[in-house]
Write a protein that holds these residues in place. Structure first.
Motif: not given
Length: 259
Positions: A241-247, A249-253
């Motif tokens: 679950r935590r490994s997904m957190l940085p993703g 914040s992406a600003i493009v799909p």
């Protein structure tokens, strides 16, 4: 030093009554909350006779705003209370499409609204004091939509998220927050929900469940899952679950969503 008192909801029977017994035997005074005043009084007398602790009873139906407000006030104003066990809850038989909306509304009122309001009543005082504990009783069903208990599971998923969020907010202020996620436990919840307990798989005994939860409490676990023998699985779940957190914040799909 005097040990803090513990306020326990749903305390007249089952998990709540067992928590009351265990905390009384640890020397904590108690405030017991439930609808059944006669049962509360009987339990209070037994625990006082057996352990010598002071036990107050606070009869209340936590689905009623006026009675819930009385318990909230006690949590806000009573400096002797240092821990809250948010245990009161109900289940609901049948599938979502077959359940009456009024029954779902009552489920939400007790399993979500009351839990949230009582935590909100206790948190500011405990944080200001720099110590205390909030124990929220959830369920493994909140992690498992495959079990088919949609509305009930959704309320318990809320309890888990609330607990984890509160732990992040209140932990640095000295307040310990624990989510306890039992699996099927032998209590009156099944009968009250209209579920045939005899048709269910074997269930954990309530004493074993609470003792395991208190072992997690003593170890200051954030999430305690008494039936999960391989604790590494929960650690792996949290890591994924935590490994997904940085993703997030992406600003493009993500490319898979782009034609």
């Amino acid at each position: 030093m005097t040990k803090p008192a513990v306020l326990i909801t749903g305390a007249s029977t089952g998990i709540g009554a067992t928590y009351a017994d265990r905390f009384a035997r640890r020397g904590h005074d108690l405030v017991l909350v439930a609808r059944d005043e006669a049962r509360l009084q009987t339990l209070a007398s037994q625990l006082t006779d057996q352990t010598g602790v002071a036990v107050d009873i606070l009869p209340a139906d936590l689905t009623r705003a006026d009675q819930l407000a009385v318990v909230e006030a006690r949590l806000r104003d009573d400096d002797h209370i240092g821990a809250l066990v948010n245990n009161a809850g109900i289940g609901l038989a049948g599938g979502f499409a077959d359940q009456a909306i009024d029954a779902i509304d009552r489920l939400i009122a007790l399993n979500i609204t009351a839990v949230t309001r009582l935590a909100a009543a206790a948190a500011p005082r405990l944080a200001a004091r720099g110590e205390g504990a909030i124990i929220n009783i959830g369920s493994v069903v909140g992690l498992a939509p495959e079990f088919g208990m949609t509305a009930y599971g959704a309320t318990k998923a809320f309890v888990l998220f609330l607990s984890q969020g509160l732990a992040l907010e209140l932990g640095p202020k000295g307040v310990y927050v624990q989510a306890v996620l039992p699996a099927a436990t032998q209590t009156e919840l099944w009968d009250r929900a209209g579920v045939d307990e005899a048709a269910q798989p074997p269930m954990m005994q309530v004493g074993a469940m609470v003792d395991a939860a208190l072992a997690g409490f003593d170890a200051r676990e954030g999430v305690t899952i008494p039936p999960l023998h391989d604790g590494d699985l929960w650690d792996a779940f949290q890591a994924a679950r935590r490994s997904m957190l940085p993703g997030f914040s992406a600003i493009v799909p993500a490319p898979r969503y782009v034609a």
